[in-house]
Write a protein that holds these residues in place. Structure first.
Motif, PDB file in Angstrom:
ATOM      1  N   ASN A  77      -2.708 -37.566  52.265  1.00  0.00           N
ATOM      2  CA  ASN A  77      -3.757 -38.440  51.588  1.00  0.00           C
ATOM      3  C   ASN A  77      -3.486 -39.803  52.431  1.00  0.00           C
ATOM      4  O   ASN A  77      -3.332 -40.640  51.704  1.00  0.00           O
ATOM      5  CB  ASN A  77      -3.337 -38.383  50.134  1.00  0.00           C
ATOM      6  CG  ASN A  77      -4.696 -39.187  49.454  1.00  0.00           C
ATOM      7  OD1 ASN A  77      -5.533 -39.571  50.081  1.00  0.00           O
ATOM      8  ND2 ASN A  77      -4.356 -39.470  48.289  1.00  0.00           N
ATOM      9  N   THR A 112     -11.195 -33.034  51.240  1.00  0.00           N
ATOM     10  CA  THR A 112     -12.208 -33.656  50.195  1.00  0.00           C
ATOM     11  C   THR A 112     -13.345 -32.876  50.091  1.00  0.00           C
ATOM     12  O   THR A 112     -13.706 -32.618  49.046  1.00  0.00           O
ATOM     13  CB  THR A 112     -12.300 -35.274  50.155  1.00  0.00           C
ATOM     14  OG1 THR A 112     -10.963 -35.806  50.288  1.00  0.00           O
ATOM     15  CG2 THR A 112     -13.096 -35.569  49.166  1.00  0.00           C
ATOM     16  N   GLU A 161      -7.558 -35.725  43.411  1.00  0.00           N
ATOM     17  CA  GLU A 161      -6.225 -36.433  43.244  1.00  0.00           C
ATOM     18  C   GLU A 161      -4.983 -35.766  43.096  1.00  0.00           C
ATOM     19  O   GLU A 161      -4.006 -35.811  43.679  1.00  0.00           O
ATOM     20  CB  GLU A 161      -6.274 -37.525  42.111  1.00  0.00           C
ATOM     21  CG  GLU A 161      -7.655 -38.523  42.582  1.00  0.00           C
ATOM     22  CD  GLU A 161      -7.223 -39.343  43.681  1.00  0.00           C
ATOM     23  OE1 GLU A 161      -6.175 -39.676  44.026  1.00  0.00           O
ATOM     24  OE2 GLU A 161      -8.148 -39.989  44.237  1.00  0.00           O
ATOM     25  N   HIS A 162      -5.194 -34.539  42.343  1.00  0.00           N
ATOM     26  CA  HIS A 162      -4.105 -33.648  41.854  1.00  0.00           C
ATOM     27  C   HIS A 162      -3.596 -32.963  43.112  1.00  0.00           C
ATOM     28  O   HIS A 162      -2.433 -32.417  43.079  1.00  0.00           O
ATOM     29  CB  HIS A 162      -4.437 -32.788  40.707  1.00  0.00           C
ATOM     30  CG  HIS A 162      -4.985 -33.446  39.604  1.00  0.00           C
ATOM     31  ND1 HIS A 162      -5.642 -32.844  38.580  1.00  0.00           N
ATOM     32  CD2 HIS A 162      -4.724 -34.802  39.143  1.00  0.00           C
ATOM     33  CE1 HIS A 162      -6.216 -33.878  37.714  1.00  0.00           C
ATOM     34  NE2 HIS A 162      -5.351 -34.946  37.972  1.00  0.00           N
TER      35      HIS A 162
END
Length: 962
Positions: free
Chosen positions: A920, A930, A957-958
């Motif tokens: 990330n 994404t 995000e997870h």
């Protein structure tokens, strides 16, 4: 008496003095010995008031007994015989001496000896014993008492100062015992009257005592010579017996005389001088005794003269008493002549009249006894057996008590005994004949409805009364045997009538049993007729037993004549309470035994030969249950106890029906499962109504005979709703075999409701049926058995979802079935099995999709184009899964399956990102990831495969959180 005693003593003393004075100076040994014996006799007589004799202290030990004070013996043989009789015990062949204190001999305490040794022991230690010890005298210190008895004395209470050191001060009893109000308070004033009346006599007595003491003090100084005062008399002369033949006694009376004679010392003159001195000494002792006798006479002189003066008064009183006796005898003679003689004559005449009356009563009694036999014939003719037996018993008592020994009646007791035996036999025969006639009366239609009236009640009461009077209780067993024979005959007659309608020639056994080829309706009709006939006979038996019980109550004296309509014989109570209780128990056992036998015979009718060769329908089994229930209720009301055999026979038939019922449906279910294509079918309206009735617990309506007629098997085109609605809102998409399973469950419940006897069997069979459905469906779908049996090409997620939905419907119905059947053994186990099967199906569904997604992600790389071909395939797999299960499973279960698939996707994607070293960091690869996840989440949002709170972009995000 004192005067006479002293006169005797004085005479003896004078005789002794004259004998001594006449003796010569040269006294020989024999003369001196006789003189000493006379002196000893005088001394013992003079001291008889002041000394007491102890037996055996002086003289030989065999003359008297220590412990038998009144026994005196003249010879040694008498003494030895006394010891052997009174002071010896014999133990076997041994003798134990008991001549001693407390029955224990000091020389031979506890040892037993022979007869010769016992004689030697007595001669050595008891006959020739020189000195004997006196038995110990009892004193206050001889008593003994144990400490607990002293402490627990109820009259003394607790000791004030005993054991207070260790037991504490509370042990001392400090309660002051008040005075008894019933006892008066005694003071010295209460004895004032007595002291005043006795004081005068007491003072006169004191003066007399003082005068006597003064006379005793003055008498020796005035009458006794000076040479007689201080010389004492030897003690040997004061003994009660003086035996000079003993050497020791002779030497003490004649000191030194025997020694000088043996030694030969001294001349004859010296020996004469010694004899003269001894004679003077003995004379001096005699004078002392005479002086003391004179003193005693002087002291008692006043009493002597008083007795002499009162003799004349006594003679006068005796003459007056003789005259009064003479007058009394004369008056008694006159009274005897005037009053007593006539009175005795009147009493004698009255006694004679009483004897005549007794004789007349005895003759009348004999005349009455003579009429006993004709009276017995008359009583037996009127069937008054109790009065006849009472007459026999009373006559026998009179003959034994009042007419005993009368010659003319010597054979009558034997005749009465034979007649009593004849009456007993007659009663037994009459009762058996009555029982046979009453039980074998023909059964009419009216009797079948109600047959509780007994024929000839008066005759039955008379017979039973007579049997009870004889205490012959065997008639109860006789009646029971007759009743059983009647029941056997009725069953046999019904079978004969049944056989007479057919063309077969069969021979029945004595019990009326034969394995007949009859149809089930014929057997039911036979059982119904037999039950009605047996109930009528049992009513007759109950009526007879009721009359017997009432008769027994009357015989025991505990019957109220206003409570019963039976005409009972008036008689006193002659049946004891124990016999009455025993008879009541026997009568109750009779009813129970007869009812039990009826159940056994009916059970033989419903035995295996009746229903084994034919298939009973539920309606026929219901009819059979009603017949058995009616018969059981009737016998329960008659005997008060439930019988088991017929109920057991009914349960056996019910068990066979339940087994056949279950076997048919289980086989049918297995065939349907093997033929099932596991496709969704439309739900007919009839099945929708079945589910609604099962939810409401209503199983009263019959299910359709064949549920497959409402379902088209291959095309799947049916008339009805596409899903099954439970409680009006929860849809269930089912396959055809699930519908048929629901129909079978409904049939089980309806059969148990219509026939409660089958409820227990059906509850166990339902569990077995559900277990069979669960295991077989698992083998066909999860084990892929349907591909081989039903010809399926593959097991799809739709097939798995349909099986899961069917299992969920069963789980929904399980609590309702349990409530309907009231109890289901194995309910918890089958519930766990179904829940586990559902979880296994869910695991199988999301496992298939997860494996395909994982295979796609292994070939994925973070590079354009976007979306990549991998994520397109993943989206296609998710869409296909949704299309397969969306119309079958509920939304919550779909969310749960997709939730597992979604978690597996994230885990596999993280592994792939780590493998590709994508982080990330905002770089190009991060942007590709994404975009791919956004396309993935859009697919899930389109399908609504997850709850709304999980369809946001939080995965972006997870996914980077490891």
């Amino acid at each position: 008496m004192a005067t006479a005693q002293y006169n005797t003593t004085t005479t003896a003393a004078a005789t002794t003095t004259s004998a001594i004075t006449a003796a010569t100076t040269a006294t020989t040994t024999t003369t001196a010995a006789e003189h000493v014996e006379r002196k000893h006799s005088v001394a013992s007589n003079s001291n008889s008031n002041s000394n007491f004799n102890l037996p055996g202290v002086n003289g030989p030990s065999w003359q008297n007994c220590y412990y038998c004070t009144r026994e005196h013996f003249k010879s040694v043989a008498e003494f030895i015989n006394h010891l052997r009789t009174r002071h010896c015990t014999r133990e076997g062949g041994s003798f134990v001496c008991r001549y001693g204190f407390n029955g224990v001999c000091a020389s031979l305490p506890l040892d037993g000896v022979s007869d010769r040794d016992y004689d030697a022991h007595v001669a050595k230690y008891h006959v020739n014993q020189q000195t004997r010890e006196l038995p110990p005298e009892w004193g206050v210190y001889s008593a003994a008492q144990n400490l607990p008895a002293v402490l627990n004395d109820p009259q003394r209470g607790k000791q004030s100062n005993l054991f207070t050191k260790k037991w504490g001060e509370h042990f001392v009893d400090r309660v002051q015992i008040p005075c008894n109000p019933r006892l008066p308070d005694i003071t010295h004033a209460d004895f004032a009257v007595y002291v005043g009346s006795i004081g005068k006599r007491y003072r006169w007595h004191e003066r007399r005592q003082q005068q006597q003491q003064q006379q005793q003090q003055q008498l020796p100084s005035t009458t006794t010579p000076e040479h007689l005062g201080p010389v004492p008399v030897p003690e040997i002369f004061l003994k009660s017996q003086l035996q000079l033949h003993h050497p020791a006694t002779f030497a003490q009376v004649f000191p030194g005389y025997m020694q000088s004679a043996k030694d030969g010392a001294g001349s004859p003159v010296e020996r004469q001088q010694l004899g003269r001195q001894l004679q003077e000494q003995l004379s001096h002792y005699l004078d002392i005794v005479e002086v003391r006798i004179a003193q005693q006479v002087a002291q008692k002189s006043a009493a002597f003269f008083h007795a002499m003066t009162t003799q004349h008064a006594i003679l006068a009183e005796m003459q007056q008493a003789a005259e009064q006796v003479r007058q009394l005898r004369s008056a008694l003679a006159q009274l005897h002549g005037s009053a007593v003689t006539d009175s005795f004559r009147v009493m004698r005449y009255a006694q004679r009249r009483q004897h005549y009356q007794t004789t007349l009563d005895k003759l009348r009694l004999m005349a009455t006894v003579h009429k006993t036999q004709p009276m017995l014939q008359l009583l037996l003719g009127t069937q008054d057996y109790v009065a006849a037996l009472d007459l026999i018993s009373t006559t026998q008592e009179i003959l034994a008590a009042e007419l005993l020994g009368v010659h003319c009646f010597k054979h009558l007791p034997m005749q009465l005994g034979e007649m009593e035996k004849l009456i007993d036999k007659m009663l037994t025969t009459e009762f058996e004949r009555y029982a046979a006639n009453d039980l074998n009366r023909p059964l009419s239609d009216a009797d079948l409805e109600s047959d509780s009236v007994c024929a000839e009640e008066d005759k039955l009461v008379a017979i039973v009364m007579g049997l009870l009077r004889k205490q012959n209780f065997s008639f109860v067993q006789s009646y029971q045997q007759e009743a059983i024979a009647t029941i056997r005959a009725i069953i046999k007659q019904l079978l004969i009538e049944l056989l007479s309608r057919g063309d077969q020639e069969l021979c029945l056994t004595g019990a009326g049993e034969q394995a007949l080829d009859l149809t089930l309706p014929e057997w039911l009709a036979m059982l119904q007729r037999a039950s009605h006939a047996l109930i009528a006979v049992l009513e007759r038996i109950k009526a007879v037993v009721s009359i017997m019980q009432q008769t027994a109550d009357a015989a025991a004296g505990g019957l109220d004549p206003h409570e019963h309509a039976v005409n009972l014989i008036d008689a006193d109570a002659f049946l004891s309470a124990a016999h009455h209780e025993q008879l009541s128990a026997q009568l109750q056992q009779l009813l129970q035994a007869v009812c039990h036998y009826c159940h056994e015979r009916c059970a033989n009718i419903v035995s295996p030969q009746s229903l084994e060769r034919c298939v009973a329908t539920e309606q026929e089994l219901l009819q059979l249950s009603q017949v058995v229930q009616e018969f059981g209720d009737a016998t329960l009301s008659i005997c008060g106890a439930a019988s088991v055999p017929l109920q057991l026979a009914l349960k056996v038939q019910a068990s066979r029906y339940a087994q056949r019922f279950h076997a048919e449906r289980k086989q049918k279910l297995a065939l349907l499962l093997d033929q099932e294509r596991w496709r969704q079918v439309d739900i007919p309206h009839e099945f929708q109504r079945i589910i609604e009735r099962m939810s409401a617990g209503d199983y009263s309506k019959q299910a359709p005979l064949d549920g497959s007629s409402h379902i088209t098997g291959i095309g799947g085109i049916v008339a009805g709703n596409p899903v099954l609605l439970v409680e009006g809102k929860q849809p269930f998409a089912l396959v055809s075999v699930a519908l048929l399973l629901i129909q079978m469950l409904y049939e089980y419940g309806g059969s148990a409701q219509r026939l409660p006897l089958l409820a227990g069997y059906h509850s166990r069979n339902v569990i077995d049926l559900l277990r069979c459905f669960n295991s077989r469906s698992c083998q066909l779908i999860i084990g892929a058995g349907a591909m081989r049996v039903a010809g399926l090409k593959t097991i799809t997620s739709t097939n798995l979802a349909l099986v899961s939905r069917a299992l969920q419907l069963v789980l929904y119905l399980l609590p309702r079935l349990r409530e309907h059947f009231e109890s289901m053994s194995g309910y918890e186990a089958i519930e766990r099995d179904y829940q586990g099967h559902i979880k296994e199906i869910e695991h199988k569904i999301h496992g298939i999709v997860s494996e395909r997604i994982a295979a796609q992600l292994e070939a994925w790389d973070a590079r354009p184009p976007i979306p990549s071909q991998t994520f397109r395939h993943i989206s296609r797999h998710l869409v296909k899964l949704h299309e397969a299960i969306a119309g079958v499973l509920p939304e919550a279960q779909i969310h749960e399956i997709y939730g597992v698939v979604h978690r597996n996707f994230k885990d596999k994607l993280r592994e792939q990102l780590l493998k590709l070293n994508v982080y990330n960091n905002g770089g190009p690869q991060h942007g590709v990831v994404t975009s791919e996840l956004t396309f993935y989440m859009e697919t899930l949002r389109t399908l609504k495969a997850l709850p709304a709170d999980q369809l946001d972009n939080g995965i972006l995000e997870h996914i980077w959180v490891y």
